[in-house]
Design a protein around this motif. Structure first.
Motif, PDB file in Angstrom:
ATOM      1  N   GLU A 101       0.831  -1.210   0.000  1.00 14.50           N
ATOM      2  CA  GLU A 101       0.000   0.000   0.000  1.00 14.50           C
ATOM      3  C   GLU A 101       0.861   1.252   0.000  1.00 14.50           C
ATOM      4  O   GLU A 101       0.562   2.232  -0.690  1.00 14.50           O
ATOM      5  N   GLN A 102       1.965   1.203   0.753  1.00  5.03           N
ATOM      6  CA  GLN A 102       2.862   2.355   0.790  1.00  5.03           C
ATOM      7  C   GLN A 102       3.704   2.462  -0.483  1.00  5.03           C
ATOM      8  O   GLN A 102       3.941   3.560  -0.983  1.00  5.03           O
ATOM      9  N   LEU A 103       4.132   1.322  -1.007  1.00  4.71           N
ATOM     10  CA  LEU A 103       4.951   1.346  -2.227  1.00  4.71           C
ATOM     11  C   LEU A 103       4.194   1.919  -3.418  1.00  4.71           C
ATOM     12  O   LEU A 103       4.802   2.488  -4.338  1.00  4.71           O
ATOM     13  N   ASN A 104       2.862   1.741  -3.424  1.00  3.85           N
ATOM     14  CA  ASN A 104       2.047   2.246  -4.535  1.00  3.85           C
ATOM     15  C   ASN A 104       1.528   3.659  -4.312  1.00  3.85           C
ATOM     16  O   ASN A 104       0.767   4.176  -5.124  1.00  3.85           O
ATOM     17  N   ALA A 105       1.934   4.283  -3.207  1.00  5.68           N
ATOM     18  CA  ALA A 105       1.473   5.646  -2.908  1.00  5.68           C
ATOM     19  C   ALA A 105       2.209   6.668  -3.791  1.00  5.68           C
ATOM     20  O   ALA A 105       3.318   6.418  -4.273  1.00  5.68           O
ATOM     21  N   ALA A 139       9.477  10.381  -4.485  1.00  9.56           N
ATOM     22  CA  ALA A 139      10.801  10.112  -3.909  1.00  9.56           C
ATOM     23  C   ALA A 139      11.719   9.461  -4.940  1.00  9.56           C
ATOM     24  O   ALA A 139      12.916   9.778  -5.006  1.00  9.56           O
ATOM     25  N   ARG A 140      11.152   8.569  -5.752  1.00  9.07           N
ATOM     26  CA  ARG A 140      11.959   7.939  -6.802  1.00  9.07           C
ATOM     27  C   ARG A 140      12.355   8.956  -7.866  1.00  9.07           C
ATOM     28  O   ARG A 140      13.476   8.912  -8.399  1.00  9.07           O
ATOM     29  N   ALA A 141      11.437   9.870  -8.162  1.00 10.75           N
ATOM     30  CA  ALA A 141      11.736  10.891  -9.173  1.00 10.75           C
ATOM     31  C   ALA A 141      12.849  11.830  -8.702  1.00 10.75           C
ATOM     32  O   ALA A 141      13.592  12.378  -9.527  1.00 10.75           O
ATOM     33  N   ARG A 142      12.979  11.993  -7.380  1.00  7.38           N
ATOM     34  CA  ARG A 142      14.050  12.846  -6.859  1.00  7.38           C
ATOM     35  C   ARG A 142      15.388  12.127  -6.794  1.00  7.38           C
ATOM     36  O   ARG A 142      16.387  12.701  -6.362  1.00  7.38           O
ATOM     37  N   GLY A 143      15.409  10.853  -7.191  1.00  6.33           N
ATOM     38  CA  GLY A 143      16.661  10.111  -7.262  1.00  6.33           C
ATOM     39  C   GLY A 143      17.051   9.394  -5.993  1.00  6.33           C
ATOM     40  O   GLY A 143      18.201   8.941  -5.872  1.00  6.33           O
ATOM     41  N   ASN A 144      16.122   9.260  -5.031  1.00  8.22           N
ATOM     42  CA  ASN A 144      16.438   8.529  -3.799  1.00  8.22           C
ATOM     43  C   ASN A 144      16.612   7.046  -4.091  1.00  8.22           C
ATOM     44  O   ASN A 144      15.917   6.478  -4.935  1.00  8.22           O
ATOM     45  N   ARG A 145      17.506   6.435  -3.384  1.00  9.36           N
ATOM     46  CA  ARG A 145      17.747   5.007  -3.573  1.00  9.36           C
ATOM     47  C   ARG A 145      16.573   4.191  -3.046  1.00  9.36           C
ATOM     48  O   ARG A 145      15.893   4.581  -2.109  1.00  9.36           O
ATOM     49  N   GLU A 146      16.367   2.994  -3.621  1.00 12.07           N
ATOM     50  CA  GLU A 146      15.242   2.149  -3.232  1.00 12.07           C
ATOM     51  C   GLU A 146      15.342   1.708  -1.764  1.00 12.07           C
ATOM     52  O   GLU A 146      14.344   1.654  -1.055  1.00 12.07           O
ATOM     53  N   THR A 147      16.565   1.369  -1.330  1.00 14.33           N
ATOM     54  CA  THR A 147      16.725   0.944   0.065  1.00 14.33           C
ATOM     55  C   THR A 147      16.399   2.089   1.023  1.00 14.33           C
ATOM     56  O   THR A 147      15.788   1.868   2.077  1.00 14.33           O
ATOM     57  N   TYR A 148      16.784   3.319   0.643  1.00 16.52           N
ATOM     58  CA  TYR A 148      16.477   4.483   1.483  1.00 16.52           C
ATOM     59  C   TYR A 148      14.967   4.696   1.552  1.00 16.52           C
ATOM     60  O   TYR A 148      14.404   4.939   2.620  1.00 16.52           O
ATOM     61  N   ILE A 149      14.305   4.595   0.403  1.00 12.11           N
ATOM     62  CA  ILE A 149      12.843   4.771   0.359  1.00 12.11           C
ATOM     63  C   ILE A 149      12.146   3.701   1.191  1.00 12.11           C
ATOM     64  O   ILE A 149      11.213   3.986   1.946  1.00 12.11           O
ATOM     65  N   LEU A 150      12.640   2.473   1.067  1.00 15.56           N
ATOM     66  CA  LEU A 150      11.991   1.358   1.753  1.00 15.56           C
ATOM     67  C   LEU A 150      12.105   1.494   3.268  1.00 15.56           C
ATOM     68  O   LEU A 150      11.105   1.387   3.989  1.00 15.56           O
TER      69      LEU A 150
END
Length: 308
Positions: A201-205, A211-222
């Motif tokens: 639910e959070q991943l699809n928000a 956050a991905r568009a700003r270039g944040n890493r996936e592990t950081y986002i997770l």
């Protein structure tokens, strides 16, 4: 926060009153005469005169409200009464077994969260891949198999077939593993599915897309964004499992002969030993209520905007 805590503590008063009254009433209307059970267990011939005298000694000839108020008055002083079966203190009986029951429940809970949190997150990240389908299939099987059946299978395979663990648990670490595993596996199956749903639910928000568009890493986002926002749902899942653990431990303890309150409760039910049953139900219900209060306080700490 102080106002919220005070409000919740005040709400516990009618909850405790309702729990004690309902428990006492349900046992009062349960078929069977504790006095007759006591006399039969002692090998005494049950005559009307002896039965009436025994009921009077046990306080069973009093009206319902008189029995309840007498019991509740003692309960407020920390006195859970005496066993109908042997006259010993209910508090002493329960305290001996509750320590082992807490050890078993905590071990099963710790084992469940240790397995389910990483696997729940992993299946969400690997959504619709083979590993996701495989783990979800195992979770479906785990949800369908009751813990008492798992206990019997574990005893046959680990205790009788390969003889790694003792058949009768003796209260040590070796005897703890199989009962804890029997309680934990159904919880693991449920936790993984619910943690996966909360993380997805959070991943699809939309904020994750940003956050991905700003270039944040996936592990950081997770670990920085997704897990923090999914934490409320995850804590709720864990809180609701307390009742399942306390209820399920009674059956599992009886199967493995673990020295908790399981065998005591089964014997008390067969003997119509109402004070012991009442004491266990009330203590279990109070633990559940207090745990849910602590979970609600965690909600306020994680997201203060929800404070009323």
């Amino acid at each position: 926060m102080k106002h919220y805590i005070t409000k919740r503590l005040l709400l516990l008063i009618p909850i405790i009153l309702g729990l004690t009254f309902l428990t006492f009433a349900l046992l009062y209307i349960t078929p069977g005469d504790p006095a007759k059970k006591k006399l039969s267990a002692q090998g005494i011939a049950v005559t009307n005169e002896v039965l009436e005298k025994t009921r009077q000694e046990m306080g069973l000839n009093q009206p319902f409200m008189k029995q309840y108020l007498d019991w509740f008055g003692k309960f407020l002083k920390g006195d859970l009464g005496n066993s109908f079966k042997d006259g010993t203190s209910v508090a002493d009986k329960l305290s001996k077994g509750m320590r082992y029951t807490f050890i078993l429940s905590f071990s099963a809970f710790f084992l469940a969260i240790t397995i389910s949190i990483p696997l729940g997150i992993y299946t969400a990240v690997k959504q619709n891949r083979f590993v996701d389908y495989f783990i979800r299939f195992l979770c479906f099987i785990g949800n369908a198999v009751p813990n008492f059946l798992l206990a019997v299978l574990f005893i046959y395979f680990f205790c009788i077939y390969i003889k790694v663990f003792p058949v009768v648990a003796k209260g040590n670490m070796q005897g703890l593993f199989l009962p804890a595993l029997s309680l934990a596996l159904p919880l693991v199956s449920r936790f993984i599915r619910q943690i996966r749903a909360a993380v997805l639910e959070q991943l699809n928000a939309e904020y994750i897309t940003g956050a991905r568009a700003r270039g944040n890493r996936e592990t950081y986002i997770l670990f920085r964004d997704v897990l923090h926002n999914a934490l409320i749902s995850i804590i709720s899942i864990f809180g609701f499992s307390i009742g399942t653990l306390l209820g399920g431990s009674v059956v599992i303890e009886s199967i493995f002969m673990w020295p908790g309150v399981g065998k005591l409760m089964m014997d008390s039910i067969n003997a119509r030993d109402y004070p012991v049953i009442q004491g266990f139900v009330i203590i279990s219900a109070m633990i559940y209520v207090v745990v849910n209060l602590l979970i609600d306080l965690c909600y306020q700490l994680i997201d203060p905007r929800g404070e009323e």
